[in-house]
Write a protein that holds these residues in place. Structure first.
Motif, mmCIF file in Angstrom:
data_model
loop_
_atom_site.group_PDB
_atom_site.id
_atom_site.type_symbol
_atom_site.label_atom_id
_atom_site.label_comp_id
_atom_site.label_asym_id
_atom_site.label_seq_id
_atom_site.Cartn_x
_atom_site.Cartn_y
_atom_site.Cartn_z
ATOM 1 N N VAL A 45 0.835 -1.205 0.000
ATOM 2 C CA VAL A 45 0.000 0.000 0.000
ATOM 3 C C VAL A 45 0.869 1.254 0.000
ATOM 4 O O VAL A 45 0.564 2.244 -0.693
ATOM 5 C CB VAL A 45 -0.954 -0.015 1.208
ATOM 6 C CG1 VAL A 45 -1.723 1.297 1.310
ATOM 7 C CG2 VAL A 45 -1.922 -1.183 1.097
ATOM 8 N N ALA A 46 1.977 1.233 0.754
ATOM 9 C CA ALA A 46 2.880 2.389 0.756
ATOM 10 C C ALA A 46 3.468 2.622 -0.632
ATOM 11 O O ALA A 46 3.597 3.777 -1.083
ATOM 12 C CB ALA A 46 3.998 2.171 1.778
ATOM 13 N N VAL A 68 -5.905 3.012 1.008
ATOM 14 C CA VAL A 68 -6.208 2.539 2.371
ATOM 15 C C VAL A 68 -7.665 2.139 2.494
ATOM 16 O O VAL A 68 -7.985 1.151 3.166
ATOM 17 C CB VAL A 68 -5.846 3.627 3.398
ATOM 18 C CG1 VAL A 68 -6.253 3.191 4.806
ATOM 19 C CG2 VAL A 68 -4.349 3.918 3.356
ATOM 20 N N GLY A 69 -8.556 2.881 1.857
ATOM 21 C CA GLY A 69 -9.978 2.616 2.033
ATOM 22 C C GLY A 69 -10.569 1.603 1.072
ATOM 23 O O GLY A 69 -11.619 1.013 1.375
ATOM 24 N N VAL A 70 -9.905 1.350 -0.077
ATOM 25 C CA VAL A 70 -10.472 0.442 -1.074
ATOM 26 C C VAL A 70 -9.523 -0.703 -1.408
ATOM 27 O O VAL A 70 -9.883 -1.877 -1.293
ATOM 28 C CB VAL A 70 -10.852 1.215 -2.363
ATOM 29 C CG1 VAL A 70 -11.415 0.254 -3.411
ATOM 30 C CG2 VAL A 70 -11.857 2.312 -2.053
ATOM 31 N N VAL A 71 -8.295 -0.355 -1.821
ATOM 32 C CA VAL A 71 -7.362 -1.391 -2.280
ATOM 33 C C VAL A 71 -6.987 -2.331 -1.153
ATOM 34 O O VAL A 71 -7.007 -3.569 -1.322
ATOM 35 C CB VAL A 71 -6.113 -0.746 -2.898
ATOM 36 C CG1 VAL A 71 -5.098 -1.813 -3.283
ATOM 37 C CG2 VAL A 71 -6.496 0.078 -4.120
ATOM 38 N N ALA A 72 -6.610 -1.795 -0.008
ATOM 39 C CA ALA A 72 -6.194 -2.659 1.115
ATOM 40 C C ALA A 72 -7.317 -3.586 1.563
ATOM 41 O O ALA A 72 -7.099 -4.803 1.719
ATOM 42 C CB ALA A 72 -5.687 -1.804 2.272
ATOM 43 N N PHE A 199 -10.886 -5.414 7.361
ATOM 44 C CA PHE A 199 -10.496 -4.428 8.371
ATOM 45 C C PHE A 199 -9.019 -4.578 8.732
ATOM 46 O O PHE A 199 -8.290 -3.586 8.854
ATOM 47 C CB PHE A 199 -11.368 -4.582 9.610
ATOM 48 C CG PHE A 199 -11.073 -3.563 10.687
ATOM 49 C CD1 PHE A 199 -11.407 -2.233 10.508
ATOM 50 C CD2 PHE A 199 -10.463 -3.942 11.872
ATOM 51 C CE1 PHE A 199 -11.125 -1.288 11.488
ATOM 52 C CE2 PHE A 199 -10.184 -3.012 12.862
ATOM 53 C CZ PHE A 199 -10.521 -1.683 12.669
ATOM 54 N N GLY A 200 -8.561 -5.831 8.914
ATOM 55 C CA GLY A 200 -7.157 -6.047 9.238
ATOM 56 C C GLY A 200 -6.238 -5.565 8.131
ATOM 57 O O GLY A 200 -5.182 -4.966 8.394
ATOM 58 N N SER A 201 -6.610 -5.790 6.880
ATOM 59 C CA SER A 201 -5.788 -5.329 5.764
ATOM 60 C C SER A 201 -5.815 -3.806 5.658
ATOM 61 O O SER A 201 -4.811 -3.181 5.280
ATOM 62 C CB SER A 201 -6.287 -5.954 4.462
ATOM 63 O OG SER A 201 -6.163 -7.355 4.498
ATOM 64 N N MET A 202 -6.944 -3.197 5.993
ATOM 65 C CA MET A 202 -6.996 -1.739 5.987
ATOM 66 C C MET A 202 -6.047 -1.163 7.031
ATOM 67 O O MET A 202 -5.354 -0.166 6.781
ATOM 68 C CB MET A 202 -8.423 -1.259 6.259
ATOM 69 C CG MET A 202 -8.583 0.247 6.165
ATOM 70 S SD MET A 202 -10.258 0.803 6.557
ATOM 71 C CE MET A 202 -10.299 0.467 8.326
#
Length: 640
Positions: A45-46, A68-72, A199-202
């Protein structure tokens, strides 16, 4: 006495560790999987944010909201659906869960390497304001530190409120602890689990975006930093977010304060300052009671439970002939190719030690790279002191046995995830405080032992050692001691009730496994004619464990195949290709019960035979019914 400036600087380090630890604990409590790929998700994500902002010129807020809100969360949904759902449904134990998360870790790191290369990016965008806030006494604290601490506190409060005071929190705990019972109660387990993974991936994505500006953005730096902060999660026993936050801040301040002790003049203090999180992880695992692991003590989820081939197939007659032919083939190669092939028997010996520990005894060990490295280091130390190299080879293996005893002693009361992290911590501490210290590794000489100083003769010596180890493992497996180990693996309490000395069995198998790994490590060092600390990195040990599980955790032949694949792929393509392949196979474990060999045997055997239908019930005619009544009446008279 604490220095205020150093303490405030340490708070910044502690905030980073706290953010990673809170994310790992929350992900674990929400999914039931200790996700070793958490750091890799953060790194991906970074990188995406960096690509969109620095290369494509997107607004920072748009890139962060999207990634952060969609891809993760989308990545979390994909992992739950295609990697972990099948493992949960078949009741896979911690070994396969860890390997699956490790497979995701390897694939994500490999994907980042292919997409962005290994060059470090020094300009990751930051979402926190620059500058500092003044404090009384001419001191100041960075605004970024305050923002990160605020994010950590907000996440902790949100998680506490959701899990304790909402209906979804109750359902989530029920699915994680007892999925089958939750489904019987009408809980949509798949949907709840998917939400937990999203949620954990976000949280992983948020962690990566906040941490990247503090580091060089490369495929390994951010990922390995999160792995090092496992110690903070262990101090909190994988349960308490406030304890994790306080522990991370305390360790960060302590690490900063150690810089006052002039570490340049004392190598031990320098190593302690750089690796304080790793030391805390090991000490916490040895001192604290068992961690609060999610999921119930289901006997069907035995850590090392033997995974059958599905239809009871056995290996074909003469299955060992190809092994012998392939093992002998390198003797006909040139010296350069033969030096590459020399890695296979040595690595196979290390892999077989994992079969002994995990496959036969059910003890997850992620620290075999440390034992193998100690074997190579002891052999080099002995050979440098004029001990005959052949004698040094076997003495090194025996010298590693006491280390296995020390590791096995805490294992008496540990199992599953706790034991896995303990062994990984041992390997990490050995790597940082022994392998990385010049006082232990400078001026060493290591070479092929006499009279096996030629390339072909040394390869023959390796094959002889591998055959001896396989014979020992075979004897161990069919002996009374082997049956005791299998009993401990399948049901520890039942084995103890049957009179098995569980403690002695665990310590014994750890000691023998360490010695075998030390022998393989010594052969690896002699094959390379030097001690190479990078060859025994603890992260590489994670990949070794994954390779053994992928090729059948209870199969010594599978361990040999895994070693051959690892060496052949790296030699034929590029270094690290074997890691990507192993990662891909590990991700597919839910579709390959028993690993690659068992799956191939099932495919070769064809579909399972359909059981014959039961014969249709017999319909009695009038005469038959009359006879039946007379028989029943006669039985009643006799009974009377």
């Amino acid at each position: 006495m604490l220095t205020v400036e150093l303490a405030l600087a340490g708070l910044g380090v502690g905030a980073i560790a706290a953010l990673a630890a809170v994310g790992m604990i929350t992900s674990y409590r929400a999914t039931g999987v200790f996700n070793l790929s958490f750091g890799a998700l953060a790194m991906i994500v970074a990188y995406l944010v960096w690509q969109q902002v620095r290369v494509w010129g997107w607004p920072l807020w748009a890139a962060v909201l999207l990634d952060v809100g969609v891809v993760a969360p989308a990545l979390g949904l994909v992992l739950e659906r295609f990697v972990f759902r099948g493992l949960h449904r078949e009741g896979a134990g911690p070994a396969r869960m860890l390997v699956a998360s490790l497979g995701v870790f390897v694939l994500l790191v490999g994907a980042a390497t292919l997409a962005w290369g290994t060059q470090a990016r020094l300009d990751p965008p930051s979402i926190v304001p620059a500058g500092s806030v003044g404090l009384p006494g001419d001191t100041s604290v960075a605004k970024g530190t305050l923002v990160e601490l605020g994010v950590v506190a907000a996440v902790a409060v949100l998680v506490a409120v959701v899990t304790r005071f909402t209906r979804f929190g109750v359902r989530l705990r029920a699915v994680v602890d007892r999925r089958a019972l939750a489904e019987l109660s009408g809980v949509p387990a798949d949907r709840v689990a998917a939400t937990g993974w999203a949620f954990g991936s976000m949280l992983a994505g948020l962690t990566g975006v906040l941490l990247a500006p503090h580091l060089r953005l490369d495929p390994y730096g951010l990922t390995l930093l999160v792995l090092e902060t496992i110690g903070v999660a262990v101090v909190a026993r994988l349960a308490s977010l406030p304890v994790a936050i306080l522990a991370a801040l305390a360790i960060g301040v302590g690490q900063s304060e150690l810089s006052r002790l002039e570490p340049d003049s004392w190598e031990l203090i320098q190593a302690l300052q750089a690796n304080l999180f790793v030391v805390v992880m090991l000490v916490a695992l040895l001192v604290l009671p068992r961690m609060v692991e999610v999921g119930g003590p289901d006997p069907a989820r035995a850590v090392g439970a033997r995974i059958g081939t599905g239809h009871g197939e056995s290996a074909p007659v003469g299955w060992w002939v190809p092994f012998v032919a392939v093992a002998a083939a390198p003797l006909a190669l040139g010296a350069e190719h033969l030096r590459v092939a020399q890695q296979v028997p040595a690595m196979a010996i290390v892999f077989v030690s994992l079969v002994m520990l995990t496959g036969y005894a059910g003890q997850i060990s992620l620290g075999q790279a440390g034992f193998a490295g100690l074997g190579a280091l002891f052999a080099a130390q002995l050979a440098s002191r004029d001990v005959p190299a052949l004698l040094a080879l076997f003495l090194a293996a025996f010298l590693v046995v006491p280390v296995g005893l020390l590791t096995g002693w805490p294992a008496i009361r540990r199992r599953g995830l706790t034991l896995a992290l303990t062994t990984f911590a041992v390997a990490a501490v050995v790597s940082r405080f022994v392998f990385a210290q010049p006082r232990f590794t400078t001026g060493l000489t290591l070479d092929h032992p006499w009279p096996f100083d030629g390339e072909r003769s040394f390869y023959a010596l390796e094959l002889l050692c591998l055959v001896l180890v396989l014979l020992v493992v075979r004897r161990l497996h069919v002996s009374r001691l082997g049956r005791m180990l299998v009993a401990v693996r399948d049901h520890e309490r039942g084995a103890a009730a049957a009179g098995v000395d569980v403690a002695s069995a665990k310590v014994f198998v750890f000691a023998v496994g360490a010695g075998v790994a030390g022998l393989g490590g010594a052969l690896l060092g002699m094959g390379g004619r030097a001690f190479d600390a990078a060859a025994f990195d603890p992260v590489l040990g994670l990949v070794w464990f994954a390779a053994v599980v992928v090729f059948g955790v209870d199969s010594a032949a599978g361990a040999v195949l895994a070693a051959g694949l690892v060496v052949a792929l790296d030699a034929a393509t590029t270094a690290g290709m074997s890691t990507i392949v192993i990662g891909g196979l590990a991700v597919l474990l839910s579709r390959m019960p028993g690993g690659v060999p068992a799956t191939l045997l099932r495919l070769a055997a064809g579909p399972a035979p359909v059981p014959a239908a039961p014969p249709p019930p017999v319909r009695l005619g009038p005469l038959g019914r009359t006879l039946r009544e007379r028989v029943r009446a006669g039985r009643a008279e006799v009974g009377g």
